[in-house]
Design an enzyme around this catalytic site. Structure first.
Site, PDB file in Angstrom:
ATOM      1  N   GLU A 111       0.723  -1.451  -0.314  1.00 54.14           N
ATOM      2  CA  GLU A 111      -0.015  -0.288   0.016  1.00 54.14           C
ATOM      3  C   GLU A 111       0.624   1.336   0.406  1.00 54.14           C
ATOM      4  OE1 GLU A 111      -4.568  -1.181   2.345  1.00 54.14           O
ATOM      5  OE2 GLU A 111      -2.873  -1.464   3.226  1.00 54.14           O
ATOM      6  N   GLU A 131      -3.894  -9.342   3.969  1.00 58.19           N
ATOM      7  CA  GLU A 131      -4.793  -9.162   5.061  1.00 58.19           C
ATOM      8  C   GLU A 131      -5.878  -9.753   5.388  1.00 58.19           C
ATOM      9  OE1 GLU A 131      -2.959  -5.164   4.411  1.00 58.19           O
ATOM     10  OE2 GLU A 131      -3.702  -7.182   3.275  1.00 58.19           O
TER      11      GLU A 131
END
EC number: 4.2.1.149
Length: 261
Positions: A111, A131
């Site tokens: 990210e 995640e």
């Protein structure tokens, strides 16, 4: 600055190296420090381009520090100015950032790279958003930025199964700009940074402003918006000294001297 971040200024280029053995993972404290660095970069008129990389040759960043999580740091903890890793939520940064991805970029590390304007990666780099396998979601921009780059089928597989994407596949899909050897990574990132420095700073700022404000608009609507006078940087370019200097330097067959005004 802490031992986790090493800063080097090369003229108008700032190099930031994340150094947190063993995987350059980021806890809230480090994220706060990174946010301060990126905000200082934004506000320093002498700096034009930033390069963010990780120490070593294995990890760019493994993302959120799961050791900190095990010790009680919550997924929705305050990660400071700029959001996670200091960059993922700075939406008014008008200077370019290059992610020099030297290895694994997982979770928040991916990210962070996606929040940059350019990604140059080593051929051993790998990207993933695992995640969901940890009971959380990639909400520091991964689930928002990746769909703007990849087809839905690829995004779904990456965010729901944690599938890894290698450097060459990332290049084919346009996730990264360049793939080079590990030995050439930083030199290549610096070369790109210098190319950006050679462009007029006000023009770069205007381009970033236009991208972020019009990317979801139909073209005709975007034209009207740009010319409505609501933007800050675009009108500044049109009436700047640099807008005179560029054509003049071209006519005189010399390099332009940008003033940023």
């Amino acid at each position: 600055m802490s031992e986790s971040l090493h800063l080097t200024r090369n003229g108008s280029i700032l190099e930031i190296t994340l150094d947190r053995p063993k995987a350059n993972a980021i806890d809230a404290k480090t994220s706060f420090e990174m946010g301060e660095v990126f905000l200082n970069f934004r506000d320093d008129p002498q700096l034009r381009v930033a390069i963010i990389t990780g120490a070593g040759e294995k990890f760019f960043s493994a993302g959120w520090d799961l050791k900190a999580a095990a010790e009680g740091e919550a997924p929705d903890a305050d990660f400071g100015p700029g959001g996670f890793a200091g960059l993922t939520e700075i939406f008014n940064l008008d200077k370019p950032v290059i992610a020099a991805v030297n290895g694994y970029a997982f979770g928040g590390g991916f990210e962070l790279a996606l929040a940059a304007d350019f990604i140059v990666c080593a051929d051993n780099a790998s990207f993933a958003l695992p995640e969901a396998k940890l009971g959380i979601v990639p909400d520091s921009g991964g689930v928002l930025r990746l769909p703007k780059i990849l087809p839905p089928a690829i995004v779904n597989e990456m965010v729901m199964t944690g599938r890894r994407m290698g450097a060459e596949e990332a290049l084919r899909w346009g996730v990264v700009n360049r793939v080079v050897s590990q030995a050439e990574l930083m030199d290549n990132a610096r070369e790109l940074a210098q190319q950006l420095v050679n462009s007029a700073p006000l023009a770069i700022a205007a381009l970033k402003e236009i991208y972020r404000t019009t990317s979801e608009m139909p073209v005709e609507e975007a034209y009207r918006y740009i010319r409505s006078g609501v933007l800050k940087n675009y009108p500044s370019v049109l009436h700047s000294e640099d807008a005179i200097e560029g054509p003049l330097a071209f006519a005189e067959k010399r390099d332009p001297v940008w003033k940023g005004r």
